[in-house]
Design an enzyme around this catalytic site. Structure first.
Site: not given
Lengths: 232, 218
Positions: B22, B45-47, B87
């Site tokens: 990340n 990507s944390e979205n 996520s």
């Protein structure tokens, strides 16, 4: 098949009134319920509490509700890129509860799944933990976070059917599935509404049981916040 | 001394074959440009994407495909999309192997501050608190000092914390350092930078064991 379709956005938002708490899907401007937001602006409902990862930009998304002074409180993880938001927050007109992004998602999911609260390490030892129960598990510290309670969840999906089953596209999925069934009434707007049976049950992301009302959305703008490209 | 791309190049050497990584906003984003191409790595990507690719070719951008910095991106073969709870399940559940993020301050006990400056507009922590509280392997990418020339490697953080005792390694324009029980252990010097330069720029306890090698960067 239990039919979830309503005629339009106006029917979909029936029962919305001042002082309610709403969940709104989306990350930045990606996957936001554009039609529901427009209708909330038209209805002019006020004193709202909005649970949404971000607060839109000045002239789009939740920024539209902010400009009409319809929002009393925002629960978000990140609220940059919005001058009117900043002005209202600094003047004390707008209350803001900043919540870590993963905690925000889990508070939605917990509400959806009937879990009243959960322990998470996020925010331990920071101001987010103030006033919250702290507990140690296996030598690590956690804080207790409670599930959200909301009157309406407004979500946006790519495709949906008349039974309320939903399929999302790309990273516009984000918070939308977590919010389905996490409020008293979940309203889904979709880019493409199809008859039941047309979506492959193997490919459904959110089963219709989590959705009370679904409608065919219109005029999606799908604005891009940071258009970033490379040359061939 | 390294520039931002130099810091990214040095951090890229920490990325191993088979890692899910990340990357935060800023210098960390640049790391993707310098990862060896003979190893397999997936960027999260944390979205809601694993297998994030480069920016799209002009004209092929998709409003439904962005990263956590809200920039348009592409998805590589083998990529997957998922919701925000899943996520952060990956992050909290320690399935992500390496987290690289920026910081305003790091303390010698591993505390990190990177989200709020009192008196300035607070934009929020986004996913930073979840990331630092959960990841086992966190590398901070930052300049050694702030714009006023003050050290960002401190005995104690002065800004509101993002997380406690979580940073393991720091790569700055001057050095590579490891957070240990006794303070910042100096592992490597940036090209042309002396131990004294680093000592001068470090407010927290700096541990120097013998000859500190200069980092090798191509």
């Amino acid at each position: 098949m239990i039919r979830k379709t309503v005629k339009d956005v106006s029917d979909a938002l029936a029962g919305v009134h001042d002082g309610m708490t709403f969940m709104l899907g989306g990350f930045g401007l990606c996957g936001i319920p554009e039609n529901a937001i427009s209708e909330l602006v038209r209805l002019g409902v006020k004193d709202l509490t909005c649970i949404s990862n971000n607060a839109g930009v000045d002239d789009f998304g939740l920024g539209l509700l902010l400009h009409q002074h319809q929002i009393k409180k925002m629960v978000s993880s990140y609220v940059g890129e919005n001058d009117e938001f900043e002005r209202q927050m600094l003047s004390g007109e707008l209350e803001v509860e900043l919540t870590p992004q993963g905690t925000l998602a889990e508070k939605c999911r917990a509400a959806q799944a009937g879990i009243p609260a959960f322990y998470t390490p996020a925010g331990y030892g920071t101001e987010v933990a103030e006033g919250k129960e702290v507990r140690e598990f296996n030598g690590k510290m956690y804080i207790l976070e409670k599930a959200f309670k909301a009157d309406f969840a407004f979500v946006k999906a790519w495709k949906g059917d008349m039974a309320g089953n939903l399929i999302f596209k790309g990273t516009s999925r984000n918070f939308n599935p977590c919010m389905c069934g996490a409020a008293t009434i979940t309203v889904a707007e979709v880019e493409e509404l199809v008859p039941a049976g047309e979506l492959d049950p193997n490919q459904i992301h959110i089963p219709g049981i989590f959705v009370q009302r679904i409608f065919q959305g219109t005029d999606y703008e799908k604005r891009i916040e940071q258009r970033t490209v490379r040359q061939k | 001394m390294l520039d931002k791309n130099g810091i990214a190049k040095r951090i890229a050497q920490e990325v191993e074959d088979g890692f899910y990584v990340n990357l935060g906003i800023g210098i960390p984003t640049l790391v993707a440009n310098y990862v060896r191409d003979d190893i397999s790595v997936e960027f999260q990507s944390e979205n809601g994407i694993l297998g994030m690719g480069p920016f799209p070719i002009d004209g092929e951008e998709d409003a439904d495909l962005i990263n956590a910095g809200k920039q348009t991106i592409t998805a590589l073969p083998g990529a997957s999309f998922f919701d925000s709870a899943t996520s952060f399940g990956m992050i909290r559940g320690k399935h992500v192997d390496l987290t690289i993020l920026g910081a305003m301050e790091v303390a010698q006990n591993g505390d990190i501050a990177n989200w709020k400056i009192p008196g300035k507009m607070v934009k929020g922590m986004g996913g930073a608190m979840d990331l630092v509280a959960s990841a086992e392997n966190i590398i901070v990418a930052m300049m050694h000092t702030n714009r006023a020339g003050e050290s960002k490697l401190l005995k104690q953080c002065t800004l509101p914390l993002t997380g406690v005792g979580c940073v393991k390694k720091i790569v700055t324009n001057l050095a590579v350092l490891e957070v240990t029980e006794d303070g910042f252990l100096l592992l490597e010097r940036a090209p042309g930078v002396s131990v004294d330069d680093i000592r001068e720029a470090t407010e927290g306890v700096l541990i120097v064991n013998g000859n500190v090698p200069e980092m090798s960067i191509q």
